[in-house]
Design a protein around this motif. Structure first.
Motif, PDB file in Angstrom:
ATOM      1  N   MET A   1       0.848  -1.174   0.000  1.00  0.00           N
ATOM      2  CA  MET A   1       0.000   0.000   0.000  1.00  0.00           C
ATOM      3  C   MET A   1       0.896   1.240   0.000  1.00  0.00           C
ATOM      4  SD  MET A   1      -3.031   1.039   2.717  1.00  0.00           S
ATOM      5  CE  MET A   1      -4.126  -0.296   2.318  1.00  0.00           C
ATOM      6  N   THR A   2       0.625   2.180  -0.905  1.00  0.00           N
ATOM      7  CA  THR A   2       1.405   3.414  -0.967  1.00  0.00           C
ATOM      8  C   THR A   2       0.996   4.344   0.174  1.00  0.00           C
ATOM      9  OG1 THR A   2      -0.166   4.613  -2.344  1.00  0.00           O
ATOM     10  CG2 THR A   2       1.476   3.237  -3.494  1.00  0.00           C
ATOM     11  N   LEU A   3       1.801   5.363   0.399  1.00  0.00           N
ATOM     12  CA  LEU A   3       1.486   6.342   1.436  1.00  0.00           C
ATOM     13  C   LEU A   3       0.155   7.037   1.124  1.00  0.00           C
ATOM     14  CD1 LEU A   3       2.537   7.557   4.057  1.00  0.00           C
ATOM     15  CD2 LEU A   3       3.724   9.282   2.705  1.00  0.00           C
ATOM     16  N   ASN A   4      -0.069   7.401  -0.136  1.00  0.00           N
ATOM     17  CA  ASN A   4      -1.333   8.037  -0.528  1.00  0.00           C
ATOM     18  C   ASN A   4      -2.509   7.109  -0.256  1.00  0.00           C
ATOM     19  OD1 ASN A   4      -3.504   8.500  -2.846  1.00  0.00           O
ATOM     20  ND2 ASN A   4      -2.559  10.473  -2.329  1.00  0.00           N
ATOM     21  N   GLU A   5      -2.388   5.835  -0.583  1.00  0.00           N
ATOM     22  CA  GLU A   5      -3.460   4.871  -0.325  1.00  0.00           C
ATOM     23  C   GLU A   5      -3.714   4.725   1.169  1.00  0.00           C
ATOM     24  OE1 GLU A   5      -2.944   1.830  -4.132  1.00  0.00           O
ATOM     25  OE2 GLU A   5      -1.626   1.607  -2.379  1.00  0.00           O
ATOM     26  N   THR A   6      -2.666   4.778   1.953  1.00  0.00           N
ATOM     27  CA  THR A   6      -2.804   4.684   3.407  1.00  0.00           C
ATOM     28  C   THR A   6      -3.567   5.883   3.948  1.00  0.00           C
ATOM     29  OG1 THR A   6      -0.739   3.431   3.558  1.00  0.00           O
ATOM     30  CG2 THR A   6      -1.543   4.470   5.591  1.00  0.00           C
ATOM     31  N   VAL A   7      -3.234   7.080   3.448  1.00  0.00           N
ATOM     32  CA  VAL A   7      -3.947   8.284   3.883  1.00  0.00           C
ATOM     33  C   VAL A   7      -5.421   8.191   3.493  1.00  0.00           C
ATOM     34  CG1 VAL A   7      -4.132  10.796   3.601  1.00  0.00           C
ATOM     35  CG2 VAL A   7      -1.884   9.733   3.892  1.00  0.00           C
ATOM     36  N   ARG A   8      -5.714   7.729   2.299  1.00  0.00           N
ATOM     37  CA  ARG A   8      -7.110   7.569   1.876  1.00  0.00           C
ATOM     38  C   ARG A   8      -7.827   6.540   2.756  1.00  0.00           C
ATOM     39  NH1 ARG A   8      -9.269   9.838  -2.049  1.00  0.00           N
ATOM     40  NH2 ARG A   8     -10.740   8.177  -2.487  1.00  0.00           N
ATOM     41  N   PHE A   9      -7.132   5.482   3.146  1.00  0.00           N
ATOM     42  CA  PHE A   9      -7.718   4.477   4.043  1.00  0.00           C
ATOM     43  C   PHE A   9      -8.053   5.112   5.401  1.00  0.00           C
ATOM     44  CE2 PHE A   9      -7.170   1.186   7.357  1.00  0.00           C
ATOM     45  CZ  PHE A   9      -8.235   0.366   7.012  1.00  0.00           C
ATOM     46  N   PRO A 162      -9.153  18.143   4.815  1.00  0.00           N
ATOM     47  CA  PRO A 162      -8.084  17.653   3.955  1.00  0.00           C
ATOM     48  C   PRO A 162      -7.063  16.868   4.798  1.00  0.00           C
ATOM     49  CG  PRO A 162      -8.246  20.061   3.876  1.00  0.00           C
ATOM     50  CD  PRO A 162      -9.153  19.587   4.938  1.00  0.00           C
ATOM     51  N   LEU A 163      -6.441  15.893   4.166  1.00  0.00           N
ATOM     52  CA  LEU A 163      -5.501  14.998   4.849  1.00  0.00           C
ATOM     53  C   LEU A 163      -4.166  14.981   4.118  1.00  0.00           C
ATOM     54  CD1 LEU A 163      -8.009  12.048   5.224  1.00  0.00           C
ATOM     55  CD2 LEU A 163      -7.481  13.802   6.919  1.00  0.00           C
ATOM     56  N   SER A 164      -3.104  14.936   4.897  1.00  0.00           N
ATOM     57  CA  SER A 164      -1.773  14.939   4.310  1.00  0.00           C
ATOM     58  C   SER A 164      -0.809  14.163   5.196  1.00  0.00           C
ATOM     59  CB  SER A 164      -1.283  16.389   4.173  1.00  0.00           C
ATOM     60  OG  SER A 164       0.055  16.435   3.740  1.00  0.00           O
ATOM     61  N   ALA A 165       0.165  13.530   4.561  1.00  0.00           N
ATOM     62  CA  ALA A 165       1.232  12.850   5.295  1.00  0.00           C
ATOM     63  C   ALA A 165       2.549  13.166   4.599  1.00  0.00           C
ATOM     64  CB  ALA A 165       0.988  11.340   5.343  1.00  0.00           C
ATOM     65  N   THR A 166       3.225  14.178   5.100  1.00  0.00           N
ATOM     66  CA  THR A 166       4.527  14.590   4.563  1.00  0.00           C
ATOM     67  C   THR A 166       5.458  14.827   5.743  1.00  0.00           C
ATOM     68  OG1 THR A 166       3.891  16.926   4.573  1.00  0.00           O
ATOM     69  CG2 THR A 166       3.470  15.703   2.533  1.00  0.00           C
ATOM     70  N   GLY A 167       6.678  15.195   5.448  1.00  0.00           N
ATOM     71  CA  GLY A 167       7.660  15.468   6.503  1.00  0.00           C
ATOM     72  C   GLY A 167       7.327  16.706   7.327  1.00  0.00           C
ATOM     73  N   LYS A 168       6.487  17.598   6.786  1.00  0.00           N
ATOM     74  CA  LYS A 168       6.079  18.827   7.478  1.00  0.00           C
ATOM     75  C   LYS A 168       4.585  19.006   7.293  1.00  0.00           C
ATOM     76  CE  LYS A 168       6.650  23.515   8.520  1.00  0.00           C
ATOM     77  NZ  LYS A 168       5.288  23.681   8.942  1.00  0.00           N
ATOM     78  N   ASN A 169       3.879  19.298   8.356  1.00  0.00           N
ATOM     79  CA  ASN A 169       2.433  19.497   8.313  1.00  0.00           C
ATOM     80  C   ASN A 169       2.111  20.706   7.425  1.00  0.00           C
ATOM     81  OD1 ASN A 169      -0.277  20.121   8.820  1.00  0.00           O
ATOM     82  ND2 ASN A 169      -0.147  19.569  10.973  1.00  0.00           N
TER      83      ASN A 169
END
Length: 177
Positions: A1-9, A162-169
């Motif tokens: 599962m990619t990071l984007n797919e995980t965020v969508r989950f 909105p949802l995001s998962a990066t190194g910085k919020n």
């Protein structure tokens, strides 16, 4: 599962949290959905357009956040009658008077105060779920304005997360607009 797919989950888990949140007198008028990728992009672009139309940089900032996010959850309050408690918190003498009124603006109303509390509890439950999974998020009023303009919700009032998962919020240290 990619990071984007995980965020969508996680967005889907948030939808579950919002839908199962407690409701006044056990009646459910909460509408939730995770936008598709195409819808998310269209929403962000419309928010930029609203910002230009209104001369409101807040819409532009938040629209860019939506475009930079991985997913967006919509949580809305569907059309409803008063809860039947005649509490007067809506500003009317009782639910009968409330049920006869209508308004327009960015959102439709009036809205029963108890039902509005249900919306707040659902939003808080969803944001808490994102936090538990370390997914950056922010509840946004402006998302709802564009979501309604684009017909993405049938709610009277809708907010987006909105949802995001990066190194910085991406939702932190934003310029105030």
């Amino acid at each position: 599962m990619t990071l984007n797919e995980t965020v969508r989950f996680v967005g889907e888990l948030m939808a579950l949290s919002a839908k199962t949140a407690p409701k006044a007198v056990g009646q459910d008028f909460i509408d939730v959905r995770v936008l598709s990728e195409l819808e998310r992009v269209a929403l962000g672009k419309d928010m930029l357009l609203v910002g230009e139309e209104r001369g409101n940089q807040g819409f532009e900032r938040d629209g860019q956040n939506v475009l930079d996010s991985d997913a967006v959850l919509l949580v809305g309050l569907l059309p409803h009658k008063g809860a039947g408690l005649d509490c007067g918190a809506c500003g009317f003498s009782g639910c009968a008077e409330f049920n006869e009124k209508a308004s327009s603006g960015d959102f439709r109303g009036p809205n029963c105060f108890l039902r509005a509390l249900d919306l707040g509890i659902a939003l808080g439950s969803a944001a808490s779920t994102a936090s538990l999974h370390n997914v950056d998020n922010r509840i946004m009023y402006r998302v709802g304005v564009s979501a309604l303009r684009l017909g993405m919700s049938k709610a009277n009032v809708v907010h987006g997360i909105p949802l995001s998962a990066t190194g910085k919020n991406i939702f932190f240290d934003r310029p105030r607009k």
